[in-house]
Write a protein that holds these residues in place. Sequence first.
Motif, mmCIF file in Angstrom:
data_model
loop_
_atom_site.group_PDB
_atom_site.id
_atom_site.type_symbol
_atom_site.label_atom_id
_atom_site.label_comp_id
_atom_site.label_asym_id
_atom_site.label_seq_id
_atom_site.Cartn_x
_atom_site.Cartn_y
_atom_site.Cartn_z
ATOM 1 N N THR A 35 37.554 -3.286 57.083
ATOM 2 C CA THR A 35 38.328 -2.665 56.021
ATOM 3 C C THR A 35 37.924 -1.206 55.900
ATOM 4 O O THR A 35 36.733 -0.892 55.856
ATOM 5 C CB THR A 35 38.081 -3.389 54.679
ATOM 6 O OG1 THR A 35 38.530 -4.745 54.813
ATOM 7 C CG2 THR A 35 38.823 -2.726 53.546
ATOM 8 N N VAL A 36 38.912 -0.340 55.859
ATOM 9 C CA VAL A 36 38.662 1.091 55.742
ATOM 10 C C VAL A 36 39.305 1.620 54.456
ATOM 11 O O VAL A 36 40.168 0.981 53.869
ATOM 12 C CB VAL A 36 39.191 1.870 56.970
ATOM 13 C CG1 VAL A 36 38.486 1.396 58.241
ATOM 14 C CG2 VAL A 36 40.696 1.729 57.120
ATOM 15 N N ARG A 37 38.851 2.780 54.043
ATOM 16 C CA ARG A 37 39.344 3.406 52.817
ATOM 17 C C ARG A 37 40.707 4.059 53.003
ATOM 18 O O ARG A 37 41.562 4.013 52.139
ATOM 19 C CB ARG A 37 38.318 4.443 52.380
ATOM 20 C CG ARG A 37 38.243 4.692 50.920
ATOM 21 C CD ARG A 37 37.025 5.536 50.570
ATOM 22 N NE ARG A 37 35.798 4.768 50.518
ATOM 23 C CZ ARG A 37 35.460 3.945 49.535
ATOM 24 N NH1 ARG A 37 36.283 3.747 48.534
ATOM 25 N NH2 ARG A 37 34.330 3.299 49.559
ATOM 26 N N ASP A 38 40.922 4.706 54.172
ATOM 27 C CA ASP A 38 42.129 5.505 54.377
ATOM 28 C C ASP A 38 42.545 5.432 55.840
ATOM 29 O O ASP A 38 41.910 6.040 56.703
ATOM 30 C CB ASP A 38 41.849 6.945 53.952
ATOM 31 C CG ASP A 38 43.070 7.841 53.992
ATOM 32 O OD1 ASP A 38 44.123 7.441 54.547
ATOM 33 O OD2 ASP A 38 42.977 8.977 53.465
ATOM 34 N N LEU A 39 43.613 4.708 56.122
ATOM 35 C CA LEU A 39 44.076 4.567 57.505
ATOM 36 C C LEU A 39 44.482 5.896 58.119
ATOM 37 O O LEU A 39 44.346 6.087 59.331
ATOM 38 C CB LEU A 39 45.254 3.591 57.584
ATOM 39 C CG LEU A 39 44.913 2.112 57.479
ATOM 40 C CD1 LEU A 39 46.184 1.272 57.425
ATOM 41 C CD2 LEU A 39 44.033 1.661 58.624
ATOM 42 N N SER A 40 44.940 6.836 57.295
ATOM 43 C CA SER A 40 45.350 8.133 57.853
ATOM 44 C C SER A 40 44.162 8.905 58.414
ATOM 45 O O SER A 40 44.330 9.810 59.227
ATOM 46 C CB SER A 40 46.095 8.965 56.809
ATOM 47 O OG SER A 40 45.231 9.412 55.782
ATOM 48 N N VAL A 41 42.958 8.555 58.005
ATOM 49 C CA VAL A 41 41.733 9.139 58.561
ATOM 50 C C VAL A 41 41.195 8.255 59.685
ATOM 51 O O VAL A 41 40.851 8.737 60.767
ATOM 52 C CB VAL A 41 40.662 9.313 57.455
ATOM 53 C CG1 VAL A 41 39.329 9.747 58.039
ATOM 54 C CG2 VAL A 41 41.146 10.291 56.395
ATOM 55 N N SER A 42 41.133 6.950 59.442
ATOM 56 C CA SER A 42 40.482 6.034 60.380
ATOM 57 C C SER A 42 41.271 5.796 61.657
ATOM 58 O O SER A 42 40.679 5.701 62.741
ATOM 59 C CB SER A 42 40.191 4.700 59.696
ATOM 60 O OG SER A 42 39.231 4.894 58.680
ATOM 61 N N VAL A 43 42.591 5.673 61.573
ATOM 62 C CA VAL A 43 43.369 5.381 62.789
ATOM 63 C C VAL A 43 43.230 6.509 63.810
ATOM 64 O O VAL A 43 42.925 6.236 64.983
ATOM 65 C CB VAL A 43 44.841 5.054 62.468
ATOM 66 C CG1 VAL A 43 45.681 5.003 63.738
ATOM 67 C CG2 VAL A 43 44.943 3.728 61.716
ATOM 68 N N PRO A 44 43.389 7.792 63.440
ATOM 69 C CA PRO A 44 43.181 8.839 64.451
ATOM 70 C C PRO A 44 41.750 8.860 64.996
ATOM 71 O O PRO A 44 41.534 9.139 66.178
ATOM 72 C CB PRO A 44 43.505 10.142 63.706
ATOM 73 C CG PRO A 44 44.341 9.731 62.550
ATOM 74 C CD PRO A 44 43.899 8.343 62.194
ATOM 75 N N TRP A 45 40.774 8.568 64.147
ATOM 76 C CA TRP A 45 39.376 8.558 64.583
ATOM 77 C C TRP A 45 39.164 7.464 65.628
ATOM 78 O O TRP A 45 38.601 7.711 66.691
ATOM 79 C CB TRP A 45 38.460 8.342 63.379
ATOM 80 C CG TRP A 45 37.007 8.530 63.670
ATOM 81 C CD1 TRP A 45 36.288 9.686 63.567
ATOM 82 C CD2 TRP A 45 36.077 7.516 64.101
ATOM 83 N NE1 TRP A 45 34.976 9.452 63.912
ATOM 84 C CE2 TRP A 45 34.812 8.140 64.243
ATOM 85 C CE3 TRP A 45 36.182 6.162 64.370
ATOM 86 C CZ2 TRP A 45 33.670 7.446 64.643
ATOM 87 C CZ3 TRP A 45 35.050 5.474 64.784
ATOM 88 C CH2 TRP A 45 33.804 6.114 64.908
ATOM 89 N N TYR A 46 39.625 6.244 65.343
ATOM 90 C CA TYR A 46 39.480 5.140 66.299
ATOM 91 C C TYR A 46 40.353 5.365 67.537
ATOM 92 O O TYR A 46 39.967 5.001 68.645
ATOM 93 C CB TYR A 46 39.795 3.800 65.638
ATOM 94 C CG TYR A 46 38.626 3.236 64.866
ATOM 95 C CD1 TYR A 46 37.581 2.612 65.521
ATOM 96 C CD2 TYR A 46 38.567 3.341 63.480
ATOM 97 C CE1 TYR A 46 36.498 2.101 64.826
ATOM 98 C CE2 TYR A 46 37.486 2.827 62.764
ATOM 99 C CZ TYR A 46 36.458 2.212 63.452
ATOM 100 O OH TYR A 46 35.383 1.704 62.766
ATOM 101 N N ARG A 47 41.527 5.956 67.365
ATOM 102 C CA ARG A 47 42.388 6.260 68.520
ATOM 103 C C ARG A 47 41.643 7.174 69.495
ATOM 104 O O ARG A 47 41.659 6.946 70.705
ATOM 105 C CB ARG A 47 43.682 6.928 68.055
ATOM 106 C CG ARG A 47 44.656 7.223 69.193
ATOM 107 C CD ARG A 47 45.895 7.984 68.730
ATOM 108 N NE ARG A 47 46.655 7.237 67.753
ATOM 109 C CZ ARG A 47 46.960 7.700 66.518
ATOM 110 N NH1 ARG A 47 46.552 8.878 66.112
ATOM 111 N NH2 ARG A 47 47.674 6.957 65.710
ATOM 112 N N ALA A 48 40.978 8.209 68.980
ATOM 113 C CA ALA A 48 40.218 9.128 69.833
ATOM 114 C C ALA A 48 39.037 8.413 70.484
ATOM 115 O O ALA A 48 38.771 8.593 71.672
ATOM 116 C CB ALA A 48 39.749 10.329 69.021
#
Length: 133
Positions: free
Chosen positions: A12-25
Motif C-alpha cells: 500500500t502506498v500513499r500516492d500512486l502518482s509518485v509511486s508508479v513512476p518510481w517503480y516504473r523506473a
Amino acid sequence: MPFPTLAHVAVTVRDLSVSVPWYRALIGSEPVLDEDTDAGFHHAVFLLDNGTLFGVHQHTTAPSDQPFSEYNVGLDHVGFGCAERADLERWQARLDELGISHGGIVDAHYGSGLSFRDPDGITLEFFAPPAQG
C-alpha cells in the motif's frame, strides 16, 4: 503437499502518482494492470521477469499519518532475488543512476544484500546467495 511459490506481492502506498513512476523506473517496464477495483482501491501491477506480480495499491480510505516502519507488525521488507553478488553491483550502479539512496552491499555468511526504500519508506532489497566454491 508442496508449499506454493510466491505469486504476487502488493504494498500500500500513499500516492500512486509518485509511486508508479518510481517503480516504473526501478523495474524498467510499464504496469500490466492499472485500474480501480470494486474492493475500494486503485492498483498498478508490474510483471517481474520471473513471473511474479508486484502491485502498488492506493486505497480510498485515507492512510494514517504514521510513516512505514519495519518495526511495526506487518511487512518488514520485500526481497528480490539475484543470482550472484555481481548482480548486486549492477543494481547498485542502477540505483545510483536513478538517484535512489541505498545502504550499499552488505555481505553475510548467508548471502549479500542491497537495501533501499521506496517513496513511502517501504524497505526493498536485492539479495544474492553466498558464492559457491
